[in-house]
Design an enzyme around this catalytic site. Structure first.
Site, PDB file in Angstrom:
ATOM      1  CB  SER A   6      -0.878   0.011   1.242  1.00 23.52           C
ATOM      2  OG  SER A   6      -1.389   1.317   1.426  1.00 23.52           O
ATOM      3  CG  HIS A  29      -3.961  -1.478  -1.625  1.00 23.89           C
ATOM      4  ND1 HIS A  29      -5.079  -2.181  -1.997  1.00 23.89           N
ATOM      5  CD2 HIS A  29      -4.337  -0.693  -0.582  1.00 23.89           C
ATOM      6  CE1 HIS A  29      -6.091  -1.841  -1.209  1.00 23.89           C
ATOM      7  NE2 HIS A  29      -5.665  -0.926  -0.344  1.00 23.89           N
ATOM      8  CG  ASP A  31      -5.038   2.480   0.960  1.00 25.57           C
ATOM      9  OD1 ASP A  31      -6.015   1.718   0.810  1.00 25.57           O
ATOM     10  OD2 ASP A  31      -3.951   2.114   1.416  1.00 25.57           O
ATOM     11  CG  MET A  33      -8.225   7.320   2.503  1.00 29.92           C
ATOM     12  SD  MET A  33      -7.442   7.241   4.104  1.00 29.92           S
ATOM     13  CE  MET A  33      -6.577   5.675   3.986  1.00 29.92           C
ATOM     14  CG  HIS A  62      -9.286   0.304  -0.510  1.00 25.81           C
ATOM     15  ND1 HIS A  62      -8.684   0.049   0.715  1.00 25.81           N
ATOM     16  CD2 HIS A  62     -10.624   0.257  -0.275  1.00 25.81           C
ATOM     17  CE1 HIS A  62      -9.609  -0.136   1.634  1.00 25.81           C
ATOM     18  NE2 HIS A  62     -10.797  -0.001   1.065  1.00 25.81           N
ATOM     19  CG  MET A  64     -11.240   3.331   2.100  1.00 26.94           C
ATOM     20  SD  MET A  64      -9.688   3.256   3.019  1.00 26.94           S
ATOM     21  CE  MET A  64      -8.534   3.363   1.666  1.00 26.94           C
ATOM     22  CG  MET A 133     -11.561  -2.237   5.188  1.00 26.02           C
ATOM     23  SD  MET A 133     -10.017  -1.591   4.515  1.00 26.02           S
ATOM     24  CE  MET A 133      -9.092  -1.121   5.952  1.00 26.02           C
ATOM     25  CG  ASP A 171      -6.276  -2.698   3.120  1.00 32.59           C
ATOM     26  OD1 ASP A 171      -5.188  -2.450   3.674  1.00 32.59           O
ATOM     27  OD2 ASP A 171      -6.885  -1.874   2.406  1.00 32.59           O
TER      28      ASP A 171
HETATM   29  C1  DX5 Z   1      -6.254   1.747   5.613  1.00 27.27           C
HETATM   30  C2  DX5 Z   1      -5.811   1.324   4.209  1.00 27.27           C
HETATM   31  C3  DX5 Z   1      -4.724   0.336   4.192  1.00 27.27           C
HETATM   32  C4  DX5 Z   1      -3.445   0.772   4.863  1.00 27.27           C
HETATM   33  C5  DX5 Z   1      -2.771  -0.441   5.413  1.00 27.27           C
HETATM   34  O1  DX5 Z   1      -7.420   2.474   5.538  1.00 27.27           O
HETATM   35  O2  DX5 Z   1      -6.899   0.788   3.490  1.00 27.27           O
HETATM   36  O3  DX5 Z   1      -4.447  -0.084   2.853  1.00 27.27           O
HETATM   37  O4  DX5 Z   1      -2.551   1.415   4.019  1.00 27.27           O
HETATM   38  O5  DX5 Z   1      -1.672  -0.041   6.149  1.00 27.27           O
HETATM   39  P1  DX5 Z   1      -0.944  -1.025   7.166  1.00 27.27           P
HETATM   40  O6  DX5 Z   1      -0.448  -2.183   6.372  1.00 27.27           O
HETATM   41  O7  DX5 Z   1       0.145  -0.180   7.721  1.00 27.27           O
HETATM   42  O8  DX5 Z   1      -1.975  -1.431   8.178  1.00 27.27           O
HETATM   43 ZN    ZN Z   2      -6.520  -0.131   1.435  1.00 29.98          ZN
END
Ligand code: DX5
Ligand code: ZN
Length: 210
Positions: A6, A29, A31, A33, A62, A64, A133, A171
């Site tokens: 990620s 990956h 993320d 947000m 992903h 969010m 998650m 994840d």
């Molecule tokens: C959290 C993300 C994850 C995050 C995971 O909302 O969806 O992808 O980057 O990070 P680690 O591996 O540090 O938990």
């Molecule tokens: Zn993620």
């Protein structure tokens, strides 16, 4: 086991170098947000477009975000290979599945730690991946929630029944120990941010996870 580093934990001052460090991984990956669905703001389509020029890895986006239907097209145009949206963020998952499918992009649905598997079971035959998650979405570096293991097992049973091709992606809080638990529960893809990037040797960490 496929590994999806990620980039949330990467060095955003030098993304090209960051992604070179994890070039051995099959997926990247991303993320996304929006400061609304989760209390953090991260990556717009422009960043995905920038990354696309520097890697042939699968870009696993992903979302969010609230109202995923409004923005998913931008992330697909930018070069995402796979788009995952949250079941909690929409009242019309079928429409979103169709929108993503129509572009030839792989589609996934994600569930937060307090969302039960029943909410997505009817969509299992129609999608390519479920993203479980194992932390509350929003930030990297949190502790793995073991309650996600039963959900992985339940989805794995649904995979056996309804969609043998389905990938189960986990994840949040992945390290060498939690990776093993996820594998035993039936996961196929592990997303790892801090474990991989907060290390002097990310490619060793990827190997260890695999
Ligand atoms: C959290 C993300 C994850 C995050 C995971 O909302 O969806 O992808 O980057 O990070 P680690 O591996 O540090 O938990
Ligand atoms: Zn993620």
């Amino acid at each position: 086991m496929k590994i999806a580093p990620s980039i949330l934990s990467a060095d955003f001052g030098n993304l090209e170098r960051s992604i070179k460090l994890v070039k051995d991984a099959e997926w990247l990956h991303i993320d996304v947000m929006d400061g609304h669905f989760v209390p953090n703001i991260t990556i717009g389509p422009i960043v995905v477009k920038g990354l696309r020029k520097y890697t042939k890895q699968v870009l696993d986006t992903h979302l969010m975000i609230s109202d995923p239907a409004k923005y998913l097209g931008n992330y697909i145009e930018a070069g995402s290979d796979r788009i995952t949206f949250h079941i909690e963020a929409t009242s019309n998952p079928l429409e979103i599945i169709k929108m993503i499918r129509n572009t030839g992009t792989k589609v996934g649905i994600s569930i937060k730690p307090n969302t039960c598997v029943d909410t997505i079971s009817e969509f299992i035959p129609l999608i390519d991946q479920v993203l479980v998650m194992s932390v509350e979405p929003g930030f990297g570096g949190q502790k793995f929630m073991t309650s996600s293991l039963d959900k992985i097992k339940a989805i794995s049973a649904l995979r056996d029944k309804f969609n043998s091709e389905l990938l189960i992606v986990v994840d949040g809080g992945i390290n060498q120990e939690t990776a093993l638990l996820c594998k035993e529960a039936g996961a196929n893809v592990l997303v790892a941010g801090s474990y991989v990037f907060n290390s002097n040797n990310p490619s060793e960490k990827i190997k260890a996870l695999r």
